[in-house]
Design a protein around this motif. Sequence first.
Motif, PDB file in Angstrom:
ATOM      1  N   ASN A 171       0.830  -1.208   0.000  1.00 33.93           N
ATOM      2  CA  ASN A 171       0.000   0.000   0.000  1.00 33.93           C
ATOM      3  C   ASN A 171       0.860   1.251   0.000  1.00 33.93           C
ATOM      4  O   ASN A 171       0.583   2.201  -0.737  1.00 33.93           O
ATOM      5  N   LYS A 182       2.038   1.610  -3.455  1.00 32.80           N
ATOM      6  CA  LYS A 182       0.946   1.907  -4.398  1.00 32.80           C
ATOM      7  C   LYS A 182       0.432   3.332  -4.260  1.00 32.80           C
ATOM      8  O   LYS A 182       0.100   3.990  -5.225  1.00 32.80           O
ATOM      9  N   TYR A 183       0.313   3.768  -3.000  1.00 35.73           N
ATOM     10  CA  TYR A 183      -0.229   5.099  -2.758  1.00 35.73           C
ATOM     11  C   TYR A 183       0.884   6.074  -2.408  1.00 35.73           C
ATOM     12  O   TYR A 183       0.653   7.108  -1.796  1.00 35.73           O
ATOM     13  N   ASP A 224       5.071   6.394   4.476  1.00 34.22           N
ATOM     14  CA  ASP A 224       5.328   6.802   3.085  1.00 34.22           C
ATOM     15  C   ASP A 224       5.120   8.306   2.970  1.00 34.22           C
ATOM     16  O   ASP A 224       4.556   8.921   3.864  1.00 34.22           O
ATOM     17  N   ARG A 283     -12.503   1.689  -0.353  1.00 30.81           N
ATOM     18  CA  ARG A 283     -11.388   2.298  -1.066  1.00 30.81           C
ATOM     19  C   ARG A 283     -11.655   3.788  -1.119  1.00 30.81           C
ATOM     20  O   ARG A 283     -12.737   4.212  -1.495  1.00 30.81           O
ATOM     21  N   VAL A 284     -10.656   4.592  -0.736  1.00 30.88           N
ATOM     22  CA  VAL A 284     -10.899   6.022  -0.564  1.00 30.88           C
ATOM     23  C   VAL A 284     -11.397   6.692  -1.836  1.00 30.88           C
ATOM     24  O   VAL A 284     -12.524   7.154  -1.909  1.00 30.88           O
ATOM     25  N   THR A 342      -8.614  -4.799  -3.961  1.00 34.95           N
ATOM     26  CA  THR A 342      -9.993  -5.199  -3.712  1.00 34.95           C
ATOM     27  C   THR A 342     -10.602  -4.452  -2.534  1.00 34.95           C
ATOM     28  O   THR A 342     -11.777  -4.601  -2.249  1.00 34.95           O
ATOM     29  N   GLY A 343      -9.780  -3.655  -1.853  1.00 37.30           N
ATOM     30  CA  GLY A 343     -10.274  -2.984  -0.656  1.00 37.30           C
ATOM     31  C   GLY A 343     -10.367  -3.936   0.521  1.00 37.30           C
ATOM     32  O   GLY A 343     -11.015  -3.634   1.528  1.00 37.30           O
ATOM     33  N   LEU A 369      -6.574  -3.942   4.106  1.00 35.64           N
ATOM     34  CA  LEU A 369      -6.480  -3.381   5.455  1.00 35.64           C
ATOM     35  C   LEU A 369      -7.455  -4.031   6.432  1.00 35.64           C
ATOM     36  O   LEU A 369      -7.164  -4.100   7.628  1.00 35.64           O
TER      37      LEU A 369
HETATM   38  P1  ADP Z   1      -6.833  -1.722  -1.646  1.00 33.31           P
HETATM   39  O1  ADP Z   1      -6.979  -3.073  -2.217  1.00 33.31           O
HETATM   40  O2  ADP Z   1      -7.761  -0.717  -2.255  1.00 33.31           O
HETATM   41  O3  ADP Z   1      -5.413  -1.229  -1.575  1.00 33.31           O
HETATM   42  P2  ADP Z   1      -6.819  -1.691   1.287  1.00 33.31           P
HETATM   43  O4  ADP Z   1      -7.816  -2.280   2.221  1.00 33.31           O
HETATM   44  O5  ADP Z   1      -5.421  -2.203   1.383  1.00 33.31           O
HETATM   45  O6  ADP Z   1      -7.408  -1.894  -0.163  1.00 33.31           O
HETATM   46  O7  ADP Z   1      -6.824  -0.129   1.480  1.00 33.31           O
HETATM   47  C1  ADP Z   1      -8.061   0.579   1.512  1.00 33.31           C
HETATM   48  C2  ADP Z   1      -7.902   1.983   0.982  1.00 33.31           C
HETATM   49  O8  ADP Z   1      -7.137   2.771   1.901  1.00 33.31           O
HETATM   50  C3  ADP Z   1      -7.148   2.068  -0.350  1.00 33.31           C
HETATM   51  O9  ADP Z   1      -7.999   1.876  -1.456  1.00 33.31           O
HETATM   52  C4  ADP Z   1      -6.582   3.474  -0.303  1.00 33.31           C
HETATM   53  O10 ADP Z   1      -7.533   4.397  -0.754  1.00 33.31           O
HETATM   54  C5  ADP Z   1      -6.344   3.711   1.200  1.00 33.31           C
HETATM   55  N1  ADP Z   1      -4.919   3.501   1.587  1.00 33.31           N
HETATM   56  C6  ADP Z   1      -4.371   2.383   2.108  1.00 33.31           C
HETATM   57  N2  ADP Z   1      -3.057   2.555   2.377  1.00 33.31           N
HETATM   58  C7  ADP Z   1      -2.751   3.815   2.024  1.00 33.31           C
HETATM   59  C8  ADP Z   1      -1.545   4.612   2.060  1.00 33.31           C
HETATM   60  N3  ADP Z   1      -0.380   4.135   2.504  1.00 33.31           N
HETATM   61  N4  ADP Z   1      -1.630   5.898   1.602  1.00 33.31           N
HETATM   62  C9  ADP Z   1      -2.804   6.402   1.140  1.00 33.31           C
HETATM   63  N5  ADP Z   1      -3.955   5.709   1.077  1.00 33.31           N
HETATM   64  C10 ADP Z   1      -3.952   4.435   1.516  1.00 33.31           C
END
Ligand code: ADP
Length: 260
Positions: free
Chosen positions: A163, A166-167, A191, A210-211, A222-223, A226
């Motif tokens: 994550n 990715k983000y 990060d 997912r935000v 897949t959301g 976390l």
């Molecule tokens: P996904 O499969 O969408 O990555 P997660 O459950 O891992 O699902 O994360 C849920 C949401 O939280 C992500 O879609 C993203 O919008 C946000 N998110 C998770 N980790 C981060 C991060 N390190 N920085 C910014 N946004 C994050």
Amino acid sequence: ADSANLLANVKSEVEEWARTQMKEIERLKELERYRKEFVGNVSHELKTPIFNIQGYILTLLEGGIEDDKINMLYLKRTEKSIDRMISIVEDLESITKLESGELTLKMVSFDIVKTVKEVLEMEQWQADEWHISLEIINKPSKPIYVKADRNRILEVLTNLVVNAIKYGKKGGFVHVSFHDLDENIMVEITDNGIGIEKKNLPRVFERFYRVDKSRSREQGGTGLGLSIVKHIIEAHNQSINLRSVVDQGTTFNFTLEKAK
Ligand code: ADP
């Protein structure tokens, strides 16, 4: 007067009942929305690697296989797509198990520093793609032994590190650090990426959440990550927290019990 009172009571009870029913209907509707979106997400997620593999194989069949460079490249890409499918299916299995309370932890003693290094090595290729530097910042000189389910903690670390990449920000960093809390060890993953708006912070641990749908979708996912992470940490009776500032970055930390 008595019958008027009685009537008023009945009326307020009926109203209360109607309110509860409305709430329940809303909850079910929301669940149904979630479920639809989830099925959509999962099929979309699986379609991408499947179509990619189909493309790679067609390229090979149409003559690519004769060229050593091309066949190696396309076989590697195929392997990566299969990896992606495996991790999606594993997420689905995990969430099903976690939600039916079937998670049994295999508690063992292991060196968390070594485990983190393993995860960073495994995900290095993704960091390279984004030119993100991936490192442990206060590298302990000695092993740190914790007591936990090692495979589950690998899953937690992988989710958080992936994550963060990715983000994250292109050309940015992902830092992992360890903090001694007497009985516990805190692992922190930071990060300097897109961050999460304050109002969305409590929701990121929800299943399927997912935000920013469009932006997250580009990143694939897949959301579920976390919510799996949170389930696992809570099953260990430990805690997970996050802080984040939009456009500046995000820090997740979780605790583990030190091995005696
Ligand atoms: P996904 O499969 O969408 O990555 P997660 O459950 O891992 O699902 O994360 C849920 C949401 O939280 C992500 O879609 C993203 O919008 C946000 N998110 C998770 N980790 C981060 C991060 N390190 N920085 C910014 N946004 C994050």
